[in-house]
Design a protein around this motif. Structure first.
Motif, mmCIF file in Angstrom:
data_model
loop_
_atom_site.group_PDB
_atom_site.id
_atom_site.type_symbol
_atom_site.label_atom_id
_atom_site.label_comp_id
_atom_site.label_asym_id
_atom_site.label_seq_id
_atom_site.Cartn_x
_atom_site.Cartn_y
_atom_site.Cartn_z
ATOM 1 N N PHE A 4 0.920 -1.250 -0.075
ATOM 2 C CA PHE A 4 -0.020 0.150 -0.031
ATOM 3 C C PHE A 4 0.972 1.325 -0.023
ATOM 4 C CE2 PHE A 4 -2.709 3.269 2.083
ATOM 5 C CZ PHE A 4 -3.922 3.302 1.277
ATOM 6 N N HIS A 55 1.996 1.726 -3.381
ATOM 7 C CA HIS A 55 0.993 2.273 -4.222
ATOM 8 C C HIS A 55 1.022 3.642 -4.042
ATOM 9 C CE1 HIS A 55 -2.827 3.114 -5.310
ATOM 10 N NE2 HIS A 55 -3.326 3.545 -3.976
ATOM 11 N N TYR A 92 -11.483 -5.325 -7.320
ATOM 12 C CA TYR A 92 -10.406 -4.508 -6.866
ATOM 13 C C TYR A 92 -10.710 -3.232 -5.868
ATOM 14 C CZ TYR A 92 -6.531 -6.555 -9.960
ATOM 15 O OH TYR A 92 -5.748 -7.393 -10.500
ATOM 16 N N TYR A 116 -9.511 -2.953 -2.206
ATOM 17 C CA TYR A 116 -8.836 -1.609 -1.732
ATOM 18 C C TYR A 116 -9.616 -1.339 -0.495
ATOM 19 C CZ TYR A 116 -6.555 2.918 -2.630
ATOM 20 O OH TYR A 116 -5.580 3.753 -2.656
ATOM 21 N N PRO A 157 -5.856 1.306 -10.536
ATOM 22 C CA PRO A 157 -5.469 2.050 -9.416
ATOM 23 C C PRO A 157 -4.728 3.296 -9.562
ATOM 24 C CG PRO A 157 -5.806 -0.167 -9.097
ATOM 25 C CD PRO A 157 -5.734 -0.069 -10.600
ATOM 26 N N TRP A 212 -7.996 6.957 -7.558
ATOM 27 C CA TRP A 212 -8.326 5.956 -6.630
ATOM 28 C C TRP A 212 -7.963 6.610 -4.997
ATOM 29 C CZ3 TRP A 212 -8.980 0.115 -6.898
ATOM 30 C CH2 TRP A 212 -9.609 -0.168 -7.946
#
Length: 406
Positions: free
Chosen positions: A18, A21, A98, A102, A373, A377
């Motif tokens: 994460f 991300h 997804y 998430y 993503p 997002w």
């Protein structure tokens, strides 16, 4: 015991994934690589945890998630039944899965007390990149970035932190600027750490200004004001006074550029929205189909394939029922966000200003949250996940829920 060790290890991988991300958009220059890393380090661990962690599955099925899950299910139904859909039912199913994973990721990181660490680290990295970008453009490239009218959207070194669009860059840096300001108001910390946070917020704010993305300016200002109103305490008052003084100095310094932006008007958005309204009979009931482009040309030369408004685009693709479900989900999350009973966890109160930012900018600057993503997002689904993942104290509030304890 084996399962517990596996779960702890998977949660650690999930936190790392994460964090990558959030920050990988700055230093991973290839989109395919970024997607692959996100799949392996974020969505795969989240899926495994949904399978082995009964508490996580139960939490995602609680009533506070229902409006969002209903909206996601309806989008899948439109992709399956509407022949005009450009997105296949299988592709939409993957997107819905997804998004659910998430939200589950945010929930479990909040439950384990890891989300704040991940966000704070990402805020620091984003702040340093914003400062570096300003310095590189101003010094190394000899650009008068504050007054030339140029719009920043990259680091200025290689292809790092290159968002390829000033609005997307503004959304990313604005999100972390709001989170950093929230930290300054809510987190007691030492003098040097506070100075570092202030420098990062200043760098993010100045970079945001240099994108000349006015709707993001608006969302940023409203979100900051929301933090001030809800977090105004005697301990934070001196920092608010300092922020106010610095803001007035910055406005006076940059006033010529701010005034000059009035000449841009609505950047043709008013004409695009008028075109959407003139064609509403074509799609208002069943929608044009999931993933359908709203193709329109204005002034006979400027052509676009989207409405520049998340709510209108959602209406166009999914019809009046889909638009109503999206509004229902947003209103539900907003009601939960303003309920101070949800602010037991320190990260809980950050969700409200971030949600304000996401909603305001959705009305002008982004049109979909069903893409791969990325920044959209972070701006839209992450605040929703933060808010819905909080514990709710007993009481008469509409969002009251009993949430699993640690």
């Amino acid at each position: 015991m084996t399962r517990s060790v596996f779960t702890r290890y998977t949660v650690l991988v999930l936190m790392i994934g994460f964090t990558v991300h959030l920050t990988g958009l700055l230093f991973i220059t290839d989109g395919s690589t970024y997607t692959t890393i996100s799949n392996l380090s974020l969505f795969l661990p989240a899926l495994l945890l949904c399978i082995v962690d009964a508490r996580l599955r139960q939490s995602l099925m609680q009533k506070r998630y229902w409006p969002v899950l209903l909206m996601l299910a309806f989008s899948l139904l439109i992709a399956l039944l509407n022949p005009g859909s450009s997105t296949s039912a299988f592709s939409q199913f993957k997107t819905v899965l997804y998004v659910t994973l998430y939200l589950g990721t945010v929930h479990i990181l909040v439950r384990e007390g890891l989300l704040e660490k991940s966000l704070t680290f990402a805020f620091a990295v984003a702040g340093l990149f914003a400062i570096a970008g300003l310095v590189i453009h101003f010094v190394q490239q000899d650009q008068n970035i504050f007054f030339t009218g140029g719009r920043l959207y990259n680091l200025g070194y290689g292809d790092y932190a290159n968002f390829r669009n000033p609005i997307i860059a503004a959304l990313y840096y604005g999100f972390f600027g709001i989170y950093g300001f929230h930290l300054l108001l809510t987190k007691p910390c030492g003098t040097w750490l506070r100075v570092f946070y202030m420098a990062c917020v200043a760098g993010l704010s100045l970079y945001l200004f240099c994108t000349l993305s006015r709707a993001v300016w608006l969302g940023y200002g409203l979100a900051i004001c929301t933090s001030v109103v809800f977090q105004h305490t005697p301990r934070t008052r001196k920092w608010l006074y300092l922020t106010g003084a610095l803001f007035l100095v910055a406005v006076a310094w940059l006033w010529p550029v701010i005034v000059d932006q009035q000449s841009r008007g609505f950047s043709l958005r008013d004409l695009i929205w008028a075109g959407w309204l003139s064609r509403i009979e074509e799609f208002w009931l069943f929608g044009a189909g999931a993933g359908s482009n709203f193709d329109i040309c204005v002034l006979e030369t400027q052509c676009y394939n989207q409405v520049h408004n998340l709510f209108l685009q959602f209406f166009y693709e999914f019809g009046v029922v889909g638009a109503a479900l999206l509004l229902l989900a947003v209103i539900h999350v907003f009601i939960c966000a303003v309920d101070r009973k949800t602010w037991i966890n320190p990260i809980g109160s950050a969700g409200f200003p971030l949600l304000i930012f996401g909603i305001v900018t959705a009305m002008f600057d982004y049109h979909t949250v069903f893409n791969r993503p990325g920044v959209y997002w972070i701006v839209f689904w992450l605040p929703i996940g933060i808010i819905l993942s909080q514990r709710f104290l007993p009481g008469p509030a509409s969002c009251k829920e009993a949430v699993d304890a640690h």
